[in-house]
Design a protein around this motif. Structure first.
Motif, PDB file in Angstrom:
ATOM      1  N   ILE A  70       0.884  -1.549   0.160  1.00 54.80           N
ATOM      2  CA  ILE A  70      -0.002   0.161  -0.380  1.00 54.80           C
ATOM      3  C   ILE A  70       0.746   1.364   0.201  1.00 54.80           C
ATOM      4  O   ILE A  70       1.844   0.837   0.223  1.00 54.80           O
ATOM      5  CB  ILE A  70      -1.264   0.515   1.042  1.00 54.80           C
ATOM      6  N   SER A  71       0.209   2.101  -0.385  1.00 54.35           N
ATOM      7  CA  SER A  71       1.371   3.932  -1.130  1.00 54.35           C
ATOM      8  C   SER A  71       0.450   4.764  -1.172  1.00 54.35           C
ATOM      9  O   SER A  71      -1.059   4.115  -1.207  1.00 54.35           O
ATOM     10  CB  SER A  71       2.131   3.701  -2.191  1.00 54.35           C
ATOM     11  N   ARG A  72       0.747   6.046  -0.649  1.00 54.63           N
ATOM     12  CA  ARG A  72      -0.341   6.727  -1.120  1.00 54.63           C
ATOM     13  C   ARG A  72       0.406   8.364  -1.799  1.00 54.63           C
ATOM     14  O   ARG A  72       1.524   7.453  -1.711  1.00 54.63           O
ATOM     15  CB  ARG A  72      -0.479   7.249   0.320  1.00 54.63           C
ATOM     16  N   ASP A  73      -0.027   8.872  -2.820  1.00 50.56           N
ATOM     17  CA  ASP A  73       0.175  10.193  -3.223  1.00 50.56           C
ATOM     18  C   ASP A  73      -0.158  11.418  -2.654  1.00 50.56           C
ATOM     19  O   ASP A  73      -1.888  11.512  -3.012  1.00 50.56           O
ATOM     20  CB  ASP A  73       0.375   9.877  -4.458  1.00 50.56           C
ATOM     21  N   ASN A  74      -0.311  11.907  -1.981  1.00 56.18           N
ATOM     22  CA  ASN A  74      -0.546  12.688  -1.263  1.00 56.18           C
ATOM     23  C   ASN A  74      -1.000  14.254  -1.878  1.00 56.18           C
ATOM     24  O   ASN A  74      -1.460  14.836  -1.882  1.00 56.18           O
ATOM     25  CB  ASN A  74       0.001  13.454   0.021  1.00 56.18           C
ATOM     26  N   ALA A  75      -0.123  14.605  -2.620  1.00 55.51           N
ATOM     27  CA  ALA A  75      -0.263  15.357  -4.119  1.00 55.51           C
ATOM     28  C   ALA A  75      -1.623  14.804  -4.608  1.00 55.51           C
ATOM     29  O   ALA A  75      -2.211  16.349  -5.480  1.00 55.51           O
ATOM     30  CB  ALA A  75       0.956  15.634  -4.496  1.00 55.51           C
ATOM     31  N   LYS A  76      -2.063  13.991  -5.039  1.00 51.97           N
ATOM     32  CA  LYS A  76      -2.769  13.328  -6.173  1.00 51.97           C
ATOM     33  C   LYS A  76      -3.803  12.471  -5.328  1.00 51.97           C
ATOM     34  O   LYS A  76      -5.383  12.321  -6.033  1.00 51.97           O
ATOM     35  CB  LYS A  76      -2.702  12.203  -6.769  1.00 51.97           C
ATOM     36  N   ASN A  77      -3.818  12.523  -3.641  1.00 54.65           N
ATOM     37  CA  ASN A  77      -4.669  12.514  -3.075  1.00 54.65           C
ATOM     38  C   ASN A  77      -5.220  11.167  -3.493  1.00 54.65           C
ATOM     39  O   ASN A  77      -6.851  10.368  -3.437  1.00 54.65           O
ATOM     40  CB  ASN A  77      -6.060  12.778  -2.883  1.00 54.65           C
ATOM     41  N   THR A  78      -4.953  10.366  -3.799  1.00 51.77           N
ATOM     42  CA  THR A  78      -4.215   8.757  -4.276  1.00 51.77           C
ATOM     43  C   THR A  78      -4.130   7.792  -3.463  1.00 51.77           C
ATOM     44  O   THR A  78      -2.743   8.294  -2.833  1.00 51.77           O
ATOM     45  CB  THR A  78      -4.347   8.498  -5.536  1.00 51.77           C
ATOM     46  N   VAL A  79      -4.799   6.489  -3.486  1.00 53.81           N
ATOM     47  CA  VAL A  79      -3.705   5.621  -2.442  1.00 53.81           C
ATOM     48  C   VAL A  79      -3.413   4.612  -3.557  1.00 53.81           C
ATOM     49  O   VAL A  79      -4.544   4.385  -4.209  1.00 53.81           O
ATOM     50  CB  VAL A  79      -5.136   5.388  -1.341  1.00 53.81           C
ATOM     51  N   LEU A  80      -2.694   3.464  -3.604  1.00 55.22           N
ATOM     52  CA  LEU A  80      -2.711   2.544  -4.423  1.00 55.22           C
ATOM     53  C   LEU A  80      -2.707   1.234  -3.467  1.00 55.22           C
ATOM     54  O   LEU A  80      -2.014   1.037  -2.341  1.00 55.22           O
ATOM     55  CB  LEU A  80      -1.452   2.742  -5.371  1.00 55.22           C
ATOM     56  N   LEU A  81      -2.450   0.500  -3.950  1.00 53.71           N
ATOM     57  CA  LEU A  81      -2.707  -1.522  -3.743  1.00 53.71           C
ATOM     58  C   LEU A  81      -2.046  -2.024  -4.643  1.00 53.71           C
ATOM     59  O   LEU A  81      -2.446  -2.476  -5.691  1.00 53.71           O
ATOM     60  CB  LEU A  81      -3.734  -1.660  -2.933  1.00 53.71           C
ATOM     61  N   GLN A  82      -1.447  -2.452  -4.539  1.00 52.95           N
ATOM     62  CA  GLN A  82       0.376  -3.342  -5.758  1.00 52.95           C
ATOM     63  C   GLN A  82       0.078  -4.488  -4.858  1.00 52.95           C
ATOM     64  O   GLN A  82       0.483  -4.177  -3.787  1.00 52.95           O
ATOM     65  CB  GLN A  82       1.233  -2.839  -5.312  1.00 52.95           C
ATOM     66  N   MET A  83      -0.531  -5.095  -6.110  1.00 55.76           N
ATOM     67  CA  MET A  83      -0.847  -6.956  -5.873  1.00 55.76           C
ATOM     68  C   MET A  83      -0.500  -7.480  -6.704  1.00 55.76           C
ATOM     69  O   MET A  83      -0.705  -7.531  -7.625  1.00 55.76           O
ATOM     70  CB  MET A  83      -2.473  -6.808  -5.714  1.00 55.76           C
TER      71      MET A  83
END
Length: 119
Positions: A70-83
């Motif tokens: 799990i990671s986040r990009d605060n500038a884009k207000n996005t959270v990612l889940l790499q599976m």
């Protein structure tokens, strides 16, 4: 209030990879924690992973440790889940959710995105 929209689900063979994205809008300044959950047919919803909105500390369910990130990009207000190294048992609807400061429960949820892993 925070609005959440997931994307990135799909059909993949066992051993393959998918990346889920969760875009947040609204009162994003009030977010303390972002989490991913999943629910398989006939089963209870279960925790998958979470990340602090500020600072980035993470936690994972034992079943996905070493395979999901799990990671986040605060500038884009996005959270990612790499599976990665997906298994048929990972098949479920995946939801992202957010928790505000000082609150015990997740309060806003996305609509969910289907992940299907074939054997």
């Amino acid at each position: 209030q925070v609005q959440l929209v997931e994307s990135g689900g799909g059909l993949v063979q066992a051993g393959g990879s998918l990346r889920l994205s969760c875009a947040a809008s609204g009162r994003t300044f009030d977010i303390y924690l972002m989490g991913w959950f999943r629910q398989a047919p006939g089963k209870e919803r279960e925790f998958v992973a979470a990340i602090r909105w500020s600072g980035g500390s993470t936690s994972y369910a034992d079943s996905v440790k070493g395979r999901f990130t799990i990671s986040r990009d605060n500038a884009k207000n996005t959270v990612l889940l790499q599976m990665n190294s997906l298994k048929p048992g990972d098949t479920a609807v995946y939801y992202c959710a957010e928790r505000g400061f000082g609150l015990p429960d997740y309060r806003s949820w996305g609509q969910g995105t289907q992940v299907t892993v074939s054997s």
